[in-house]
Design a protein around this motif. Structure first.
Motif, PDB file in Angstrom:
ATOM      1  N   ALA A   1       0.829  -1.208   0.000  1.00  0.00           N
ATOM      2  CA  ALA A   1       0.000   0.000   0.000  1.00  0.00           C
ATOM      3  C   ALA A   1       0.863   1.258   0.000  1.00  0.00           C
ATOM      4  CB  ALA A   1      -0.928  -0.012   1.214  1.00  0.00           C
TER       5      ALA A   1
ATOM      6  N   ARG B   1      -4.843  -1.406  -2.425  1.00  0.00           N
ATOM      7  CA  ARG B   1      -5.353  -0.292  -1.631  1.00  0.00           C
ATOM      8  C   ARG B   1      -4.262   0.762  -1.484  1.00  0.00           C
ATOM      9  NH1 ARG B   1      -3.687   0.201   3.651  1.00  0.00           N
ATOM     10  NH2 ARG B   1      -2.543  -1.567   4.570  1.00  0.00           N
TER      11      ARG B   1
ATOM     12  N   THR C   1      -2.697   4.115   1.045  1.00  0.00           N
ATOM     13  CA  THR C   1      -2.458   4.339   2.462  1.00  0.00           C
ATOM     14  C   THR C   1      -2.351   5.833   2.735  1.00  0.00           C
ATOM     15  OG1 THR C   1      -1.057   3.691   4.329  1.00  0.00           O
ATOM     16  CG2 THR C   1       0.059   4.251   2.267  1.00  0.00           C
TER      17      THR C   1
END
Length: 435
Positions: free
Chosen positions: A90, A207, A209
């Motif tokens: 991430a 994803r 961060t």
């Protein structure tokens, strides 16, 4: 017993390296076919314009990668659990997307500000949009977890798709934009397929961060970025300097030699990255030096055989490969073959130093080499054109190999002094010796 372990290491390393090399060799059917196709469709000057455009766009690729090919690979390899691996992924993706966005805006501002680049803004926009795949493709994850079959499939498959598109659609000098599109399409295509395949993996998901972990990932990559961007400046500044101080014709003569040597580097650099975790592990086990020696010697031999083969066969291959109009490129290709041998020594020394955690010496040496190359290649481009720049590349690679050899030798001397001064139980492990 030791000989049996040596042979077992050799078989395992050869298998891993061969798998990665296979994907890269198949993928580099792209330049091997695209160069003669574009040389005939675009001519020397048109090919020179295309290569000069790619040289500028490659700087955006290097900026977006930011050395994560090594730093994220190392961090992923040493992560202790699934949560650690996902955190590394991430942070890396967030940092690379931010770099791509900043670099893209900056590049387009330069394009619209420079009169000689402004007429070709469409080519640069196509390149900017397709290089987002550089930020999204987690090659470092596949290497770290040993999914080399998937890596080989993506590397080869994406290039073959792009090659088919190039052959089917580019038929005239007015289709340079399509040539740029197919050049960079493998990045987003590989990223799309890769995330589709690994989305169900238990240890990683796509994803982003928060900024803090991304900044930490960037800080970890800074020394490697300095080393990598220096290498990219050395490679791409040659075409840019020739375009500005010589002519597109000189770029067209230099370009095939540069692309052929880049194909060699592309195959072997992926092998280097696959071998990095193993060399790092070998530094942690100084009592078992066979694996490290096998890898380093093998890499130097691969570069040497490839470069010398290019030098010897150039008088026969180039006229047949590119057409009679490119006969002038033969000595340029031969000199660049010698440069490949020298770069192999330099790159192998960089791999050894980085694997030991000593990222500063390669960064210092390559930073100095950039200044050296820009000065020498600029003078050579102005006075002697493409052949002069080819000799300048040789000089720069020799400069780097010498500096890295000195850094490696000094590290060994310091290690030896430490071993003498401390008892065996208190000696630091080689892989921890950093910084």
């Amino acid at each position: 017993m030791r000989a049996r372990g040596f042979l077992r290491d050799l078989r395992r390393l050869t298998g891993d390296a061969s798998l990665v090399s296979f994907g890269q060799i198949v993928s580099y059917a792209y330049p091997l076919v695209s160069i003669p196709l574009l040389s005939r469709v675009l001519g020397i000057e048109g090919l020179g314009m295309f290569i000069a455009t790619l040289a500028v766009l490659q700087m955006l690729v290097a900026w977006t990668d930011f050395g994560f090919g090594f730093s994220a690979l190392r961090r992923m390899a040493v992560a202790k659990d699934d949560a650690g691996r996902e955190s590394v992924a991430a942070a890396t993706l967030t940092a690379k997307l931010g770099l791509w966005a900043i670099g893209s805006v900056f590049l387009m501002i330069i394009v619209f500000s420079v009169p000689s680049l402004r007429p070709h803004w469409g080519l640069f926009l196509i390149g900017v949009l397709t290089t987002i795949g550089v930020a999204l493709y987690p090659m470092w994850y596949l290497q770290a977890v040993g999914r080399l079959k998937l890596l080989a499939f993506l590397t080869a498959g994406a290039r073959l798709v792009a090659l088919a598109g190039l052959v089917l659609t580019v038929h005239g000098v007015d289709q340079v934009g399509l040539a740029v599109f197919w050049q960079f399409l493998p990045y987003p295509l590989s990223a799309l397929v890769c995330w589709f395949v690994i989305r169900r993996a238990p240890d990683i998901r796509l994803r982003l961060t928060r900024p803090a972990p991304a900044r930490e990932a960037l800080r970890d990559s800074v020394p490697l970025f300095v080393n990598m961007i220096s290498g990219q400046l050395i490679v791409n500044s040659s075409a840019i300097l020739l375009a500005q101080l010589g002519s597109y014709r000189q770029v067209g003569l230099f370009g095939p030699a540069d692309r052929l040597t880049s194909a060699i580097h592309g195959v072997l650099v992926s092998v280097e990255q696959a071998m990095l975790p193993r060399v790092s592990d070998a530094h942690e086990r100084p009592d078992q030096p066979n694996q490290r020696r096998l890898i380093l010697i093998g890499l130097v031999l691969c570069y040497s055989i490839s470069g010398l083969t290019l030098t010897v066969t150039a008088p026969v291959i180039i006229p047949w490969y590119l057409g009679d109009q490119f006969v002038e490129a033969v000595p340029i290709v031969q000199v660049m073959g010698v440069a490949t041998v020298l770069s192999g020594v330099a790159r192998t020394l960089v791999l050894d130093l980085v694997s030991a955690g000593r990222t500063k010496p390669p960064s210092v040496v390559t930073s100095l080499a950039v200044g050296w190359h820009i000065i020498t290649a600029g003078i050579a481009a102005w006075l002697w054109g493409a052949i002069g720049v080819a000799f300048a590349v040789c000089g720069t690679q020799l400069f780097m190999a010498t500096g890295l050899w000195i850094a490696t030798a000094r590290g060994r001397r310091r290690q030896g002094q430490g071993d003498t001064a401390a008892p065996a139980s208190e000696r630091p492990r080689v892989g921890k010796e950093i910084q």
